[in-house]
Design a protein around this motif. Structure first.
Motif, mmCIF file in Angstrom:
data_model
loop_
_atom_site.group_PDB
_atom_site.id
_atom_site.type_symbol
_atom_site.label_atom_id
_atom_site.label_comp_id
_atom_site.label_asym_id
_atom_site.label_seq_id
_atom_site.Cartn_x
_atom_site.Cartn_y
_atom_site.Cartn_z
ATOM 1 N N ILE A 1 3.534 -1.341 4.075
ATOM 2 C CA ILE A 1 3.222 0.076 3.947
ATOM 3 C C ILE A 1 4.433 0.800 3.372
ATOM 4 C CG2 ILE A 1 2.737 2.192 5.231
ATOM 5 C CD1 ILE A 1 1.089 0.520 7.175
ATOM 6 N N ARG A 2 4.185 1.589 2.335
ATOM 7 C CA ARG A 2 5.246 2.398 1.728
ATOM 8 C C ARG A 2 4.745 3.842 1.643
ATOM 9 N NH1 ARG A 2 6.676 -0.011 -3.635
ATOM 10 N NH2 ARG A 2 7.874 -1.454 -2.323
ATOM 11 N N VAL A 3 5.431 4.749 2.298
ATOM 12 C CA VAL A 3 5.027 6.151 2.320
ATOM 13 C C VAL A 3 6.085 6.984 1.611
ATOM 14 C CG1 VAL A 3 4.419 8.124 3.754
ATOM 15 C CG2 VAL A 3 3.801 5.819 4.494
ATOM 16 N N LEU A 4 5.698 7.601 0.502
ATOM 17 C CA LEU A 4 6.583 8.510 -0.229
ATOM 18 C C LEU A 4 6.385 9.902 0.354
ATOM 19 C CD1 LEU A 4 5.811 7.234 -3.846
ATOM 20 C CD2 LEU A 4 7.363 6.261 -2.138
ATOM 21 N N PHE A 5 7.355 10.352 1.133
ATOM 22 C CA PHE A 5 7.230 11.595 1.893
ATOM 23 C C PHE A 5 8.063 12.692 1.264
ATOM 24 C CE2 PHE A 5 8.924 14.216 5.505
ATOM 25 C CZ PHE A 5 7.745 14.917 5.752
ATOM 26 N N ARG B 1 0.863 -1.184 0.000
ATOM 27 C CA ARG B 1 0.000 0.000 0.000
ATOM 28 C C ARG B 1 0.900 1.235 0.000
ATOM 29 N NH1 ARG B 1 -5.319 -1.236 0.563
ATOM 30 N NH2 ARG B 1 -5.740 -3.323 1.376
ATOM 31 N N GLU B 2 0.836 1.947 -1.099
ATOM 32 C CA GLU B 2 1.729 3.085 -1.288
ATOM 33 C C GLU B 2 0.971 4.396 -1.073
ATOM 34 O OE1 GLU B 2 4.913 2.885 -4.377
ATOM 35 O OE2 GLU B 2 3.774 4.576 -5.237
ATOM 36 N N PHE B 3 1.488 5.211 -0.185
ATOM 37 C CA PHE B 3 0.865 6.488 0.166
ATOM 38 C C PHE B 3 1.808 7.628 -0.215
ATOM 39 C CE2 PHE B 3 -0.557 3.248 3.150
ATOM 40 C CZ PHE B 3 -1.930 3.373 3.100
ATOM 41 N N ARG B 4 1.234 8.756 -0.623
ATOM 42 C CA ARG B 4 2.014 9.943 -0.952
ATOM 43 C C ARG B 4 1.636 11.069 0.011
ATOM 44 N NH1 ARG B 4 4.376 9.699 -6.193
ATOM 45 N NH2 ARG B 4 3.917 7.673 -7.164
ATOM 46 N N ILE B 5 2.612 11.538 0.758
ATOM 47 C CA ILE B 5 2.387 12.562 1.782
ATOM 48 C C ILE B 5 3.322 13.734 1.539
ATOM 49 C CG2 ILE B 5 2.385 13.101 4.238
ATOM 50 C CD1 ILE B 5 0.234 11.127 3.551
ATOM 51 N N ILE B 6 2.761 14.936 1.537
ATOM 52 C CA ILE B 6 3.546 16.161 1.389
ATOM 53 C C ILE B 6 3.356 17.019 2.640
ATOM 54 C CG2 ILE B 6 3.893 18.272 0.054
ATOM 55 C CD1 ILE B 6 2.811 16.790 -2.388
ATOM 56 N N ALA B 7 4.447 17.371 3.288
ATOM 57 C CA ALA B 7 4.386 18.308 4.412
ATOM 58 C C ALA B 7 4.364 19.719 3.859
ATOM 59 C CB ALA B 7 5.574 18.119 5.339
ATOM 60 N N TYR C 1 9.415 5.916 3.658
ATOM 61 C CA TYR C 1 9.220 5.074 4.841
ATOM 62 C C TYR C 1 8.556 3.772 4.387
ATOM 63 C CZ TYR C 1 9.946 9.422 7.476
ATOM 64 O OH TYR C 1 10.460 10.586 7.982
ATOM 65 N N GLU C 2 9.109 2.653 4.818
ATOM 66 C CA GLU C 2 8.537 1.368 4.412
ATOM 67 C C GLU C 2 8.657 0.364 5.555
ATOM 68 O OE1 GLU C 2 8.921 -1.878 0.761
ATOM 69 O OE2 GLU C 2 9.487 0.217 0.448
ATOM 70 N N PHE C 3 7.547 -0.292 5.876
ATOM 71 C CA PHE C 3 7.526 -1.238 6.992
ATOM 72 C C PHE C 3 6.279 -2.110 6.887
ATOM 73 C CE2 PHE C 3 5.907 2.922 8.179
ATOM 74 C CZ PHE C 3 4.643 2.647 8.664
ATOM 75 N N ASP C 4 6.269 -3.184 7.648
ATOM 76 C CA ASP C 4 5.122 -4.089 7.666
ATOM 77 C C ASP C 4 3.999 -3.497 8.517
ATOM 78 O OD1 ASP C 4 6.470 -5.916 6.118
ATOM 79 O OD2 ASP C 4 7.184 -7.101 7.830
ATOM 80 N N ALA C 5 2.783 -3.747 8.112
ATOM 81 C CA ALA C 5 1.608 -3.264 8.847
ATOM 82 C C ALA C 5 1.334 -4.199 10.019
ATOM 83 C CB ALA C 5 0.398 -3.185 7.923
ATOM 84 N N VAL C 6 2.051 -3.979 11.107
ATOM 85 C CA VAL C 6 1.880 -4.748 12.346
ATOM 86 C C VAL C 6 2.153 -3.816 13.526
ATOM 87 C CG1 VAL C 6 2.434 -7.024 11.397
ATOM 88 C CG2 VAL C 6 4.290 -5.551 12.221
ATOM 89 N N PRO C 7 1.502 -4.087 14.673
ATOM 90 C CA PRO C 7 0.386 -5.013 14.853
ATOM 91 C C PRO C 7 -0.925 -4.353 14.414
ATOM 92 C CG PRO C 7 0.853 -3.913 16.911
ATOM 93 C CD PRO C 7 1.862 -3.392 15.921
#
Length: 335
Positions: free
Chosen positions: A126-130, A85-91, A164-170
């Motif tokens: 989870i993959r977040v392109l920040f 699941r790839e998310f795009r976040i802009i601060a 940022y990339e990591f497993d969706a746990v817990p």
């Protein structure tokens, strides 16, 4: 004294006992019926009322009425047999009209306070392109389990990016926020959001609602002036949240208020079931008031058996009156 001379206490108490017995039976029947509904009908199809139209944003990137049920599931990909699941976040930096007199410059994710409600299923990647375009160093620190290089404490400079990339746990109800010192300032200016990780087996269908409690220290004096649900003070008092009568409602509740050691949350004329941190599938207890420290969060479930408007707010009245107050508008499904 003369009015008591002919007072027959035996008849009075006899009638009173009868009334109490009758009222008590009715009250117990109503309560039992309400909980029976929650136990026996929680797997029925969910109906969500249409949202009010033309509700204002006051500069917030997402209408708080829409933010209630706005879940970002990301862009779903399959890589090496895994769901990504790839998310795009802009601060960024955005002015927000908090009331008729106060315009406040927020630091935020994707132009909104709180940031997007990210949602994944237990075991996903989870993959977040920040991308930081906020004018200051910012990060995304996620609550959960992940390697140290994904912990979001290393500053990302302005106009720089990080993945940022990591497993969706817990599974459970988690959060993310900026972790640049002073953290209270970065969170208080709007850099926070919710992360929901659903259990693999899911939860019973419900009308699901996000409520994030936050506050604003207008003059940087380390004391809050205004409080809000989902970014805007008093918003849900002026624009009540529609829910259906006898519909199971699941609230994802997060306290992101800095400077106050704890906040309570209370709903009127009802009780809710509490799933602490969302990390259990059975409720731990029932209450109508819950206390949470900063960054604490829980899942609450309830159903209203009667139509009408019912308040929700912290039970610290000064905080509620400073903006952290709203209404549920309980309506019949045939209305």
């Amino acid at each position: 004294m003369s009015s008591f001379k002919n007072f027959d206490s035996d008849k009075f108490w006899g009638r009173r006992r009868l009334l109490q017995a009758g009222l008590g039976s009715a009250a117990l029947t109503g309560a039992a019926g309400s909980y029976y509904w929650l136990d026996q009908r929680s797997h029925q199809p969910v109906r969500v009322p249409p949202l009010p139209v033309d509700t204002p944003t006051y500069g917030n990137g997402v209408n708080p009425m829409q933010a209630l049920r706005d879940f970002d599931y990301g862009t779903v990909k399959q890589e090496n047999g895994r769901t990504i699941r790839e998310f795009r976040i802009i601060a960024g930096t955005t002015p927000l009209q908090l009331n008729s007199a106060v315009s406040y410059v927020t630091w935020n994710y994707n132009g909104r306070v709180p940031g997007p409600t990210l949602r994944a299923r237990e075991g996903d990647r989870i993959r977040v392109l920040f991308l930081n375009q906020g004018g200051h160093a910012h990060t995304m620190h996620f609550h959960g389990i992940h390697p140290s290089n994904m912990d979001g404490v290393r500053p990302i400079s302005n106009d720089k990016a990080f993945i940022y990339e990591f497993d969706a746990v817990p599974y459970g109800l988690h959060l993310y926020h900026c972790h640049i010192a002073p953290v209270t300032r970065h969170i208080g200016k709007g850099l926070h959001g919710m992360l929901i990780i659903d259990p693999k087996e899911g939860r019973p269908p419900a009308d699901e609602i996000v409520l994030v409690m936050n506050a604003y220290d207008i003059n940087d004096k380390k004391r809050n002036d205004l409080y809000a649900f989902n970014g805007l003070p008093h918003y849900y008092m002026h624009h009540p949240i529609p829910i259906y009568k006898n519909q199971l409602v699941r609230v994802y509740l997060l306290n992101m208020v800095e400077f106050d050691p704890a906040l309570t949350f209370h709903i009127h004329a009802n009780f809710f079931r509490v799933y602490p941190t969302g990390m259990v599938l059975k409720p731990a207890y029932e209450a109508d008031v819950i206390t949470m420290g900063t960054a604490e969060r829980h899942i609450l479930e309830f159903a209203y058996p009667y139509a009408g408007k019912y308040m929700f707010h912290p039970h610290q009245d000064a905080i509620a009156e400073a903006g952290c107050m709203g209404l549920f508008d309980v309506i019949s499904q045939n209305s």
